[in-house]
Enzyme design. Structure first.
Site, short mmCIF file in Angstrom:
data_model
loop_
_atom_site.label_atom_id
_atom_site.label_comp_id
_atom_site.label_asym_id
_atom_site.label_seq_id
_atom_site.Cartn_x
_atom_site.Cartn_y
_atom_site.Cartn_z
N MET A 1 30.47 -48.05 19.54
CA MET A 1 29.79 -49.35 19.65
C MET A 1 29.67 -50.02 18.27
O MET A 1 29.61 -49.38 17.26
CB MET A 1 28.38 -49.16 20.23
N CYS A 2 29.61 -51.30 18.35
CA CYS A 2 29.52 -52.09 17.14
C CYS A 2 28.53 -53.21 17.40
O CYS A 2 28.10 -53.41 18.54
CB CYS A 2 30.86 -52.69 16.78
#
Lengths: 258, 258
Positions: free
Chosen positions: B1-2
């Site tokens: 995830m970012c």
């Protein structure tokens, strides 16, 4: 007129020393007050710092001088505008992707009567400089000649780019730096020189500001580092001055062509 | 995830406040320790700052937090690697030139079974992320559909890109930011929200670090500024949360499509 600076090295090397000299020419010892830029390759990746402010007064240039980014290839430029307004979009180096690599380019000089020559569609300039248009034309010509896939042997590609540069030189002054992240090409019309530093390393003194470096303290015996600049940056080393039409190709600090 | 962050504004505006909150998520309040990047548009030009170090520990992120670069469009990303090693080449945002404009893109999410889908030749990825490959495929599809010259009306282009994004979303999570320097597009799979600030401006409090800003002191009454983020950055404002498949297009801070 502008000033160019580039580096090719066989180990990640910082360019703080050379950039410190170059940045002085951006408003202190030189008239190049219309912005500057520097591209660092780290593997296939790269990053570019640019500013439309003079390099001698730029916060971002201060960062580059104080924060040693280690890189195997560097391309840098400080600008005195002749064609194109002073703005970020016209600040070198310019970068485009071709064959899955970032190609980075900077130009010193001025061209005339070039608009009919540089027909482009696939690679279009974003700004309005002769420099960026010439870069787009070089890449477009390369794709038209070699196709969409990267050739295994890159020597014919750089030979071809040198022929294109010969054509551009007929339109004015064309000193060029070009890199694909592996090779670094330098093409000379009138002002370009280089030096290759290797063991035994010695001391060097910057011309433009009062800084001395002892490279033997900063390197290992196997390091090979070539620096290319418009004019020599140090006053106690032997820089090789290129002749009109000369071009050189460096890889990992070593001269491989030219 | 970012985590993603973007801004569209009708006057050059700094993003120091929002970036300060986002950068905390890069190793302090969030797990996104695998680098970060931010692109600022200034007219047609842009510049990107990137670092493979966590944003909470990066010298360059410190510069961004302390040096207010004013911009009309910003695209930013902090990364926790899922596909692709941690390196500069895999750090978002990615940029390519198309139609004489720089297109900048960042992606949050992860895709599966995508290699057969994304056939590219003209726009090739330099790194090895699913994200960059999807970006290249979007641009290649756009050129194949609309040709080499920029259409006068860009609405069909963004409609088409949204359809491509719908296809990509079938392969996994695809939250996307995309800008050509004029318009800013946000496409949502699962985590994206936005807020448009305009007069009368009030105070805002960051969630991730102890900072309060009074926008009425920083703005003029005509300013319109939209901020897009993966999760709300402030805890006392009403952020609009996008639904799966939603997309929005902003120009000069205002919603123009979606």
């Amino acid at each position: 007129m502008c000033e160019l600076l580039a580096m090719s090295a066989n180990v990640p090397t910082d360019i703080v020393f050379s950039f410190t000299g170059l940045a002085e020419r951006g408003g202190v010892t030189g008239p190049h007050v219309d912005g500057w830029g520097i591209t660092f390759y780290e593997g296939k990746g790269n990053r570019t710092f640019k500013d439309a402010c003079p390099s001698s007064k730029s916060h971002i240039a201060d960062l580059i001088k104080s924060y040693p980014i280690k890189s195997e290839i560097v391309v840098s430029h400080i600008r005195q505008a002749n064609r194109g307004c002073v703005s970020l979009v016209n600040t070198h180096p310019f970068t485009r992707e071709l064959w899955g690599r970032y190609w980075t380019y900077a130009h010193n000089g001025q061209l005339s009567d070039y608009k009919g020559k540089f027909t482009v569609s696939r690679f279009q300039p974003v700004g309005d400089t002769d420099s960026e248009l010439a870069f787009c034309w070089i890449l477009e010509s390369v794709v038209n000649h070699f196709g969409e896939q990267e050739p295994e042997n890159m020597q014919p590609v750089f030979d071809y780019i040198a022929k294109l540069a010969d054509e551009i030189r007929e339109l004015g002054v064309f000193n060029m730096l070009l890199s694909n992240g592996i090779d670094l090409m330098a093409y000379c019309t009138n002002n370009l020189c280089h030096i290759t530093r290797r063991a035994p390393f010695g001391k060097a003194t910057l011309i433009d500001t009062d800084v001395v470096i002892d490279f033997s303290q900063e390197t290992t015996p196997n390091d090979v580092v070539t620096v290319i600049a418009t004019r020599p940056l140090t006053n106690n080393e032997n820089w090789v001055v290129l002749s009109p039409g000369d071009w050189k190709l460096f890889r990992k600090g070593e001269l491989v062509l030219g």
